[in-house]
Design an enzyme around this catalytic site. Structure first.
Site, PDB file in Angstrom:
ATOM      1  N   THR A 123     -28.461  21.088  70.499  1.00 53.83           N
ATOM      2  CA  THR A 123     -28.764  19.704  69.825  1.00 53.83           C
ATOM      3  C   THR A 123     -30.052  19.872  68.959  1.00 53.83           C
ATOM      4  O   THR A 123     -30.990  20.500  69.644  1.00 53.83           O
ATOM      5  CB  THR A 123     -28.647  18.849  70.759  1.00 53.83           C
ATOM      6  OG1 THR A 123     -29.237  17.550  70.290  1.00 53.83           O
ATOM      7  CG2 THR A 123     -29.558  19.086  72.183  1.00 53.83           C
ATOM      8  N   ASP A 124     -30.122  19.177  67.831  1.00 55.43           N
ATOM      9  CA  ASP A 124     -31.587  18.764  67.608  1.00 55.43           C
ATOM     10  C   ASP A 124     -32.589  18.247  68.041  1.00 55.43           C
ATOM     11  O   ASP A 124     -33.841  18.416  68.244  1.00 55.43           O
ATOM     12  CB  ASP A 124     -31.216  17.659  66.128  1.00 55.43           C
ATOM     13  CG  ASP A 124     -30.895  16.606  66.534  1.00 55.43           C
ATOM     14  OD1 ASP A 124     -30.421  16.136  67.827  1.00 55.43           O
ATOM     15  OD2 ASP A 124     -30.589  15.608  65.474  1.00 55.43           O
ATOM     16  N   GLU A 125     -32.017  17.494  69.550  1.00 59.29           N
ATOM     17  CA  GLU A 125     -33.108  16.904  70.228  1.00 59.29           C
ATOM     18  C   GLU A 125     -34.010  17.980  71.110  1.00 59.29           C
ATOM     19  O   GLU A 125     -35.208  17.506  71.251  1.00 59.29           O
ATOM     20  CB  GLU A 125     -32.392  16.140  71.366  1.00 59.29           C
ATOM     21  CG  GLU A 125     -31.504  14.971  70.624  1.00 59.29           C
ATOM     22  CD  GLU A 125     -31.395  13.794  71.707  1.00 59.29           C
ATOM     23  OE1 GLU A 125     -31.824  13.759  72.559  1.00 59.29           O
ATOM     24  OE2 GLU A 125     -30.397  13.217  71.296  1.00 59.29           O
ATOM     25  N   TYR A 147     -32.461  14.656  79.152  1.00 58.11           N
ATOM     26  CA  TYR A 147     -31.242  15.121  78.212  1.00 58.11           C
ATOM     27  C   TYR A 147     -31.845  16.659  77.603  1.00 58.11           C
ATOM     28  O   TYR A 147     -31.137  17.489  77.791  1.00 58.11           O
ATOM     29  CB  TYR A 147     -30.489  14.181  77.523  1.00 58.11           C
ATOM     30  CG  TYR A 147     -29.574  14.884  76.487  1.00 58.11           C
ATOM     31  CD1 TYR A 147     -28.579  15.854  77.043  1.00 58.11           C
ATOM     32  CD2 TYR A 147     -29.776  14.671  75.102  1.00 58.11           C
ATOM     33  CE1 TYR A 147     -27.697  16.449  75.829  1.00 58.11           C
ATOM     34  CE2 TYR A 147     -29.156  15.294  74.191  1.00 58.11           C
ATOM     35  CZ  TYR A 147     -28.087  16.295  74.714  1.00 58.11           C
ATOM     36  OH  TYR A 147     -27.342  17.000  73.613  1.00 58.11           O
ATOM     37  N   LYS A 151     -31.463  20.702  77.900  1.00 58.81           N
ATOM     38  CA  LYS A 151     -30.515  21.397  76.561  1.00 58.81           C
ATOM     39  C   LYS A 151     -31.516  22.613  76.288  1.00 58.81           C
ATOM     40  O   LYS A 151     -31.074  23.665  75.909  1.00 58.81           O
ATOM     41  CB  LYS A 151     -30.127  20.560  75.529  1.00 58.81           C
ATOM     42  CG  LYS A 151     -29.087  19.818  75.724  1.00 58.81           C
ATOM     43  CD  LYS A 151     -27.521  20.379  76.021  1.00 58.81           C
ATOM     44  CE  LYS A 151     -26.939  21.084  74.820  1.00 58.81           C
ATOM     45  NZ  LYS A 151     -25.767  21.876  75.339  1.00 58.81           N
TER      46      LYS A 151
HETATM   47  P1  TYD Z   1     -26.663   7.744  70.604  1.00 58.15           P
HETATM   48  O1  TYD Z   1     -25.377   7.592  70.033  1.00 58.15           O
HETATM   49  O2  TYD Z   1     -26.754   7.674  72.138  1.00 58.15           O
HETATM   50  O3  TYD Z   1     -27.151   9.201  70.551  1.00 58.15           O
HETATM   51  P2  TYD Z   1     -28.770  10.055  70.665  1.00 58.15           P
HETATM   52  O4  TYD Z   1     -29.584   9.095  71.574  1.00 58.15           O
HETATM   53  O5  TYD Z   1     -28.265  11.497  71.104  1.00 58.15           O
HETATM   54  O6  TYD Z   1     -29.393  10.007  69.200  1.00 58.15           O
HETATM   55  O7  TYD Z   1     -27.688   6.826  69.892  1.00 58.15           O
HETATM   56  C1  TYD Z   1     -27.921   7.001  68.504  1.00 58.15           C
HETATM   57  C2  TYD Z   1     -29.064   6.124  68.074  1.00 58.15           C
HETATM   58  O8  TYD Z   1     -28.462   4.640  68.281  1.00 58.15           O
HETATM   59  C3  TYD Z   1     -30.418   6.235  68.879  1.00 58.15           C
HETATM   60  O9  TYD Z   1     -31.426   6.024  68.068  1.00 58.15           O
HETATM   61  C4  TYD Z   1     -30.393   5.274  69.969  1.00 58.15           C
HETATM   62  C5  TYD Z   1     -29.536   3.859  69.236  1.00 58.15           C
HETATM   63  N1  TYD Z   1     -28.904   3.184  70.140  1.00 58.15           N
HETATM   64  C6  TYD Z   1     -29.112   1.726  70.151  1.00 58.15           C
HETATM   65  O10 TYD Z   1     -29.685   1.296  69.473  1.00 58.15           O
HETATM   66  N2  TYD Z   1     -28.253   1.361  70.911  1.00 58.15           N
HETATM   67  C7  TYD Z   1     -27.208   1.620  71.948  1.00 58.15           C
HETATM   68  O11 TYD Z   1     -26.574   1.245  72.541  1.00 58.15           O
HETATM   69  C8  TYD Z   1     -26.871   2.906  72.118  1.00 58.15           C
HETATM   70  C9  TYD Z   1     -26.198   3.639  72.673  1.00 58.15           C
HETATM   71  C10 TYD Z   1     -28.026   3.734  71.232  1.00 58.15           C
END
Ligand code: TYD
Length: 341
Positions: A123-125, A147, A151
């Site tokens: 992942t990019d993270e 997380y 990774k």
């Molecule tokens: P997510 O789909 O959980 O992926 P990641 O954290 O791996 O990037 O979240 C995508 C983006 O959306 C992230 O900036 C967090 C935001 N988000 C919300 O604003 N509300 C939510 O309920 C969730 C799950 C994520």
């Protein structure tokens, strides 16, 4: 006649894994595809219907299970992982077990089984957040949440098998992926489903954080390109360049679903919420890959799929998910502020 090559896909009943299996079956019909998946809350055998592959139910951290799944395998692609940042903030133990210990044991078993090449999907993270330049593969890991820390640890263990044993591995680091069959815990499916049901869309903070939205079919073709052409020991970034802030994503979803924008609610932010991930994808492009879906096409194809796939996602909203949703959003939504144009 030479035997058919066998591809083992671990985590193949998950979102990106299952899309990858369908992609490979379509473009490499002469390959035998085998899936090993633990069918945790995030795995679902329904994603593999019609894929024409065997499903072995088991854990990558269980060496005996991995060894028997690897028997005769030519290649391995590993998608098996705990993936949801919010869940890792509640409890990181399952992340350590699968993303670190499980990854190590799986790659060790693959090396001993004589697999010709293995790809680890990351992942990019792992790079941490950026507020400016895009990350290149040479940038060091600097993860900021449990997380991404697990990774990054898994990535380093996989690279170590190349450096110490010359076991040919590649790592892909993908951006936020969207498309059919993504679990409703993730932002795009969650917002879509809530918009369809007239429920609030919980946007963390002010919705200013940005993510690149890669369509899952483009992610699948990238991983296949790396499996077939990637240099052993190398990392490849997988990015679409579709960066948008989360508020723009929520707007697009409301528009496509036909839901009012005041369903969008600003809620208490995720702790340690990474601002943005941006990746330089020129190394992958040099293998001849390029993404086919821009932001609008990726979003609309995804939302349209959820509009049609209620039979798939309605049952997932029961039981475990309901308890998780209450824990994650109950208090947040009680203190939320609606979006007002
Ligand atoms: P997510 O789909 O959980 O992926 P990641 O954290 O791996 O990037 O979240 C995508 C983006 O959306 C992230 O900036 C967090 C935001 N988000 C919300 O604003 N509300 C939510 O309920 C969730 C799950 C994520």
């Amino acid at each position: 006649m030479s035997a058919r090559p066998i591809l083992l896909v671990t985590g193949g009943a998950g979102f990106i894994g299952a899309n990858f299996v369908h992609h490979v079956r379509a473009v490499r019909p002469d390959w035998e595809v085998r899936v090993l998946d633990a069918l945790t809350y995030a795995g679902d055998r329904r994603r593999l219907e019609g894929a024409g592959c065997d499903l072995i139910v088991g854990d990558i951290a269980d060496t005996k299970t991995a060894q028997s799944a690897l028997e005769g395998a030519t290649w391995l692609v590993n998608f098996a992982a705990e993936t949801h940042v919010d869940r890792s903030l509640l409890d990181a133990e399952p992340f350590l077990r699968t993303n670190v210990t499980g990854t190590y044991r799986l790659f060790e078993a693959a090396r001993q089984a004589g697999v010709a090449k293995a790809v680890h999907v990351s992942t990019d993270e792992v790079y941490g957040e950026t507020r400016g330049a895009a990350f290149r593969e040479t940038d060091p890991p600097a993860p900021r949440n449990p997380y991404s820390a697990t990774k990054a640890a898994g990535d380093l263990m996989v690279l170590a098998t190349w450096q110490t044993h010359q076991f040919p591995v590649c790592i892909t680091r993908g951006v936020n992926t969207i498309g059919p069959w993504q679990h409703p815990e993730k932002a795009v499916p969650l917002f879509t489903i809530n918009a369809m049901r007239g429920q609030p869309l919980p946007l963390y903070g002010r919705g200013e954080q940005q993510r690149d939205r890669l369509y899952v079919e483009d992610h699948a073709s990238a991983i296949l390109a790396v499996l077939e052409q990637g240099e052993p020991g190398e990392v490849y970034n997988v990015a679409a360049g579709n960066n948008r802030d989360n508020l723009s994503v929520a707007w697009r979803i409301c528009e496509r679903v036909g839901a009012p924008q005041d369903l969008i609610h600003f809620v208490e932010d995720r702790t340690g919420h990474d601002w943005n991930y941006a990746l330089d994808n020129s190394k992958l492009r040099s293998l001849g890959w390029s993404p086919r879906y821009d932001f609008e096409a990726a979003m609309d194809a995804t939302v349209d799929w959820y509009l049609e796939a209620q039979d798939w996602w309605v049952p997932i909203l029961d039981g475990e998910f309901q308890a998780y949703y209450e824990r994650q959003y109950g208090e947040r939504l009680a203190g939320a502020e609606a979006f007002r144009g």
